[in-house]
Design an enzyme around this catalytic site. Structure first.
Site, PDB file in Angstrom:
ATOM      1  N   SER A   1      31.567   3.811  15.270  1.00 42.87           N
ATOM      2  CA  SER A   1      32.381   4.211  14.112  1.00 42.87           C
ATOM      3  C   SER A   1      31.573   4.072  12.822  1.00 42.87           C
ATOM      4  O   SER A   1      31.897   4.683  11.807  1.00 42.87           O
ATOM      5  CB  SER A   1      33.626   3.335  13.999  1.00 42.87           C
ATOM      6  OG  SER A   1      34.276   3.299  15.220  1.00 42.87           O
TER       7      SER A   1
ATOM      8  N   THR B   1      31.644   4.925  22.364  1.00 36.15           N
ATOM      9  CA  THR B   1      32.342   6.149  22.768  1.00 36.15           C
ATOM     10  C   THR B   1      33.040   6.850  21.595  1.00 36.15           C
ATOM     11  O   THR B   1      33.278   8.054  21.657  1.00 36.15           O
ATOM     12  CB  THR B   1      33.405   5.848  23.850  1.00 36.15           C
ATOM     13  OG1 THR B   1      34.292   4.861  23.341  1.00 36.15           O
ATOM     14  CG2 THR B   1      32.777   5.368  25.129  1.00 36.15           C
TER      15      THR B   1
ATOM     16  N   THR C   1      30.385  -0.485  22.836  1.00 36.32           N
ATOM     17  CA  THR C   1      31.064  -1.488  23.659  1.00 36.32           C
ATOM     18  C   THR C   1      30.228  -1.955  24.841  1.00 36.32           C
ATOM     19  O   THR C   1      30.279  -3.116  25.229  1.00 36.32           O
ATOM     20  CB  THR C   1      32.401  -0.892  24.177  1.00 36.32           C
ATOM     21  OG1 THR C   1      33.191  -0.562  23.041  1.00 36.32           O
ATOM     22  CG2 THR C   1      33.151  -1.853  25.054  1.00 36.32           C
TER      23      THR C   1
HETATM   24  N1  ASP Z   1      34.241   1.161  18.956  1.00 31.42           N
HETATM   25  C1  ASP Z   1      33.328   1.329  20.028  1.00 31.42           C
HETATM   26  C2  ASP Z   1      32.213   2.241  19.582  1.00 31.42           C
HETATM   27  O1  ASP Z   1      32.429   3.412  19.482  1.00 31.42           O
HETATM   28  C3  ASP Z   1      34.008   1.907  21.202  1.00 31.42           C
HETATM   29  C4  ASP Z   1      33.149   2.144  22.401  1.00 31.42           C
HETATM   30  O2  ASP Z   1      31.970   1.893  22.457  1.00 31.42           O
HETATM   31  O3  ASP Z   1      33.686   2.610  23.392  1.00 31.42           O
HETATM   32  O4  ASP Z   1      31.127   1.769  19.335  1.00 31.42           O
END
Ligand code: ASP
Length: 601
Positions: A132, A162, A58
């Site tokens: 993911s 994350t 993100t």
């Molecule tokens: N879906 C994002 C990822 O894990 C969420 C994030 O970066 O916080 O790449």
């Protein structure tokens, strides 16, 4: 220190005459003397270098048609416009881009409170990934890049989504063997381009750690806290406080001041060089028990190709002991050679054998995973199972041992507490103090100086006593010099050996920018140089700046012994001096043929 104008001229010489300081990603570091108006010599900025590996997430995403997706090359461009993350006037004034030759990827932070300039260079992956979508292959790529650029940077930041950051952090912590430099993962909940983003703070915090503190761990920095990477888990998808480390307090807290919890910092206790082991067994899985789980489900999960399973049990490691059918399946599987590790479903706490229900599992051959997170347990299992040269039994033992600070096994933790130390007690009594904080303050003030004195005298017993007080033997004195610096200078080989075996870091620099290796070279402590090299010590690009000239000087005076030490330290003996001449040419000019032959060999 050279003046600014001298230094700039010299840097021009360096760019054309040496192989230092040039490459798209990495190499080279400078010491710069100037004040904010560019006047020479009023203050000194020591530059440190950090490699930022951008994998996606993100933090660098942009909203397209209502959906967030990673945007290639956008992050550096944006950061360049943010004064808190990039000091363009400094970059211009000191010809930063000419020096590092990677203008489009390199940025520099404003001067930190510790008078450091953190120069950071981006290595952006393509494609950038939502975490993911990441797999063990991506962990291997990150690990390999850290290995490739290890000697060129003081620390590493990994930008990551994350969602699976805890898995990557855990996996990297095992893959990186004998790590001596900080690797800090971070990301954000809101893209850095947005007005209210946690990304700017998180990136800044991660850079400040990686560029200033020798915390030789894979860590995760998020929302003002630095955690051990294999202790975290994502607990909140809607808060800036996305991660928790339920079983270990943070390694550092970013409040008004940055406070590092040095006692908690993990250090390897063997003397070996850094390597990245990317072998991971992917036939592993997580099985969460629930009331009424069927024997068929358990049986299906424990069959080939599965090699190892993390069994997520209740409370302190319990499974129903009135379900013989389940226990039989588990026992049959462990007898077939499947390794099963018991971890608790609770966020906090550890697996014990205090209940009959817990004992039933250990009798069925299940290994206790103590207080590991499921993410850490899974990657540890994957790492251990991939080892080719050890038996099944050794793998089971390795799993129940603490490898990277990922768990506290039952028998560990016998560390003496501060109040057990007679020495501190005596001092505390004579100063009439008793509270823990005051005791800690005394210990922190006294022990670095005491440890340095013991190192000078070759007194390993005293060092051991100091360590037993719970003191980190890598703590530095007022000059930023650690016991390892002192022992290296004095040629105290036994002390060096002892300190290294207790995890003393070889990369810490004193206030003059020198590492213990540099000290040992200058004082010609051959045995010490050898020992430090065994532990992966190397000269930083910064320390190598004038090495070519030093080699030429030794060559001119026919100082074979002096040159041998530099060679032992792993230095390229063909590095040219300030005038572009190589040491061999200089030795020939001065008719030191033996020296010239040595240099050529
Ligand atoms: N879906 C994002 C990822 O894990 C969420 C994030 O970066 O916080 O790449």
């Amino acid at each position: 220190m050279t003046s600014l104008s001298n230094r700039l001229n010299q840097s021009d010489v360096f760019q054309t005459k040496t192989s230092l300081c040039r490459s798209a990603v990495g190499k080279g570091c400078r010491r710069v003397s100037c004040d904010s108006s560019g006047s020479p010599d009023l203050s000194t900025d020591v530059e440190t270098r950090v490699l930022v590996i951008n994998t996606g997430g993100t933090i660098g995403m942009i909203l397209h048609d209502g959906v967030l997706s990673p945007e290639p090359n956008a992050l550096v461009k944006t950061l360049r416009t943010l004064p808190i993350l990039h000091d363009e006037p400094y970059a211009q004034r000191t010809k930063l881009y000419e020096y590092y030759k990677s203008a489009d990827k390199t940025l520099v932070l404003p001067r930190s409170k510790l008078d450091k300039r953190i120069v950071y260079t981006f290595l952006e992956y393509s494609p950038l990934l939502d975490s993911s979508n990441m797999t063990p292959k991506d962990w291997m790529t990150i690990g390999k890049d850290i290995e490739k650029y290890y000697e060129e940077y003081d620390g590493f930041v990994v930008l990551h989504g994350t969602d699976t950051m805890a898995y990557t952090a855990s996996a990297l912590s095992f893959m990186c063997e004998n790590l001596g430099k900080p690797v800090v993962l971070t990301g954000s909940q809101v893209p850095i381009f947005e007005m209210r983003s946690d990304g700017r703070d998180n990136l800044l915090g991660a850079l400040l750690i990686a560029g200033q503190f020798v915390i030789p761990e894979v860590c995760l920095y998020f929302h003002h806290k630095l955690y051990r990477g294999n202790r975290v888990t994502k607990v909140d998808s809607g808060s800036f406080k996305a991660f928790a480390s339920p079983n270990l307090p943070p390694l550092a807290n970013f409040e008004v001041d940055i406070s590092i919890n040095w006692d908690t910092v993990w250090r390897p206790s063997i003397t070996a060089k850094f390597t990245v082991n990317t072998q991971m067994n992917q036939n592993v899985g997580l099985l969460r028990l629930f009331p009424g789980i069927t024997t068929e489900t358990v049986k299906a999960f424990l069959t080939a190709p599965m090699d190892g399973v993390i069994l997520e049990t209740y409370g302190s490691g319990n499974a129903p002991d009135n379900r013989q059918d389940l226990l039989d399946e588990i026992r049959k599987a462990t007898e077939r050679g499947l390794i099963i590790v018991n971890c608790t479903q609770c966020l906090k706490g550890t697996v014990t054998i205090s209940y009959a229900t817990g004992q039933a599992l250990s009798k069925a051959g299940v290994v206790a995973g103590f207080d590991m997170t499921p993410e850490a347990a899974l990657s540890k299992l994957s790492y251990v199972l991939a080892k080719q040269d050890i038996s099944k039994e050794e793998k089971r033992k390795m799993l129940s041992r603490n490898l990277r600070g990922e768990m506290v096994a039952d028998l560990e933790g016998a560390k003496l507490s501060l109040s057990d130390s007679r020495f501190i007690q005596v001092i505390a009594r004579s100063l009439s103090i008793g509270c823990k904080e005051e005791l800690e303050a005394i210990r922190n003030a006294l022990t670095p100086a005491l440890a340095c004195a013991a190192a000078k005298n070759g007194d390993t017993e005293a060092l051991e006593a100091i360590r037993e007080m719970g003191t980190d033997l890598s703590l530095a004195n007022y000059d930023g010099r650690t016991p390892l610096h002192i022992a290296a200078c004095e040629g105290q080989v036994k002390v060096v050996q002892y300190l290294l075996s207790k995890g003393a870091t070889v990369f810490v620099k004193d206030r003059f920018g020198d590492t213990p290796l540099r000290n040992a070279i200058h004082l010609r402590r051959k045995d010490v140089v050898e020992l430090l090299r065994k532990c992966g010590a190397h000269l930083s690009p910064d320390e190598l700046q004038d090495t070519g000239t030093e080699l030429c000087r030794l060559a001119a005076s026919g100082d074979l012994e002096g040159l041998k030490i530099w060679k032992l330290a792993g230095v390229d003996m063909a590095m040219p001096g300030y005038d572009g001449k190589k040491p061999t040419e200089v030795a020939r000019t001065w008719k030191h043929n033996e020296v010239a032959d040595f240099l050529l060999a």
